[in-house]
Design a protein around this motif. Structure first.
Motif, PDB file in Angstrom:
ATOM      1  N   TYR A  77       0.842  -1.196   0.000  1.00  0.00           N
ATOM      2  CA  TYR A  77       0.000   0.000   0.000  1.00  0.00           C
ATOM      3  C   TYR A  77       0.878   1.248   0.000  1.00  0.00           C
ATOM      4  O   TYR A  77       0.599   2.221  -0.700  1.00  0.00           O
ATOM      5  N   MET A 106      -7.492   7.738   1.383  1.00  0.00           N
ATOM      6  CA  MET A 106      -8.691   6.968   1.062  1.00  0.00           C
ATOM      7  C   MET A 106      -8.656   6.515  -0.405  1.00  0.00           C
ATOM      8  O   MET A 106      -8.933   5.357  -0.715  1.00  0.00           O
ATOM      9  N   LEU A 107      -8.274   7.404  -1.312  1.00  0.00           N
ATOM     10  CA  LEU A 107      -8.165   7.037  -2.727  1.00  0.00           C
ATOM     11  C   LEU A 107      -7.017   6.057  -2.954  1.00  0.00           C
ATOM     12  O   LEU A 107      -7.117   5.175  -3.801  1.00  0.00           O
ATOM     13  N   TRP A 112      -7.017  -1.442  -3.817  1.00  0.00           N
ATOM     14  CA  TRP A 112      -7.972  -2.548  -3.816  1.00  0.00           C
ATOM     15  C   TRP A 112      -8.472  -2.885  -5.213  1.00  0.00           C
ATOM     16  O   TRP A 112      -8.760  -4.050  -5.506  1.00  0.00           O
ATOM     17  N   VAL A 113      -8.536  -1.909  -6.090  1.00  0.00           N
ATOM     18  CA  VAL A 113      -8.866  -2.207  -7.494  1.00  0.00           C
ATOM     19  C   VAL A 113      -7.768  -3.077  -8.091  1.00  0.00           C
ATOM     20  O   VAL A 113      -8.036  -4.079  -8.772  1.00  0.00           O
ATOM     21  N   HIS A 141      -6.067   3.712  -0.881  1.00  0.00           N
ATOM     22  CA  HIS A 141      -6.603   2.391  -0.515  1.00  0.00           C
ATOM     23  C   HIS A 141      -7.557   1.874  -1.589  1.00  0.00           C
ATOM     24  O   HIS A 141      -7.494   0.688  -1.969  1.00  0.00           O
ATOM     25  N   ARG A 142      -8.409   2.709  -2.099  1.00  0.00           N
ATOM     26  CA  ARG A 142      -9.383   2.257  -3.104  1.00  0.00           C
ATOM     27  C   ARG A 142      -8.694   1.834  -4.400  1.00  0.00           C
ATOM     28  O   ARG A 142      -9.054   0.814  -4.992  1.00  0.00           O
TER      29      ARG A 142
END
Length: 169
Positions: free
Chosen positions: A40, A67-68, A74-75, A70-71
């Motif tokens: 990450y 936050m972005l 995750w994608v 992490h998103r």
């Protein structure tokens, strides 16, 4: 060994190469779940552009929201999980149809091909095109995955060509 024809060897080599890719993909997924924080951090530094030289013309591209980060990460993990599932299932399909007709064996390549195309999207489009060209990842001395991604693409693109060829009989 007398039963091992060139045509059979070609089929087995396609199965083995997909098994190698499946093994690699399992290691990638394992690493992302076991060592989520360091992977990450890698994504966060690339998106933030905080280890590239200051360039006012392109600094607006940086994404600094955790936050972005992490998103987006995750994608990437989701895409890696999908191509891993495609590799594993595709390898199984190839193995299952190793003694089938030419057309049945050729049709069993579908999931392997889909998996390779998704992996090309991750490693070429996401990392090499977007990471390098948009986020200037190649300028970072520490957080630079350009060569790593290129090695993966250099392996899977020829494999895609070899796999899709209908040369086995």
């Amino acid at each position: 060994m007398n039963n091992l024809t060139t045509d059979r060897l070609i089929r087995y080599s396609k199965i083995l190469l997909m098994a190698y890719l499946s093994f690699f993909a399992l290691l990638v997924i394992y690493s992302n779940f076991i060592d989520y924080s360091s992977n990450y951090e890698y994504v966060g530094h690339i998106l933030s552009m905080d280890t590239t030289r200051e360039n006012l013309n392109i600094n607006y591209r940086a994404i600094t929201s955790p936050m972005l980060h992490h998103r987006i990460y995750w994608v990437i993990i989701t895409l890696e999980a999908i191509y891993t599932a495609c590799y594993l299932t595709g390898t199984y399909q190839l193995f299952k149809h190793r003694h089938s007709s030419i057309d049945e064996f050729h049709e069993s390549k579908k999931l392997s091909i889909i998996g390779i195309l998704i992996a090309i999207f991750v490693y070429y489009v996401c990392i090499q095109a977007i990471g390098v060209e948009w986020f200037n990842m190649d300028e970072s001395q520490v957080w630079n995955a350009k060569d790593w991604a290129r090695h993966i693409v250099d392996f899977i693109v020829p494999l895609l060509i070899f796999l899709t060829l209908k040369i086995e009989r």
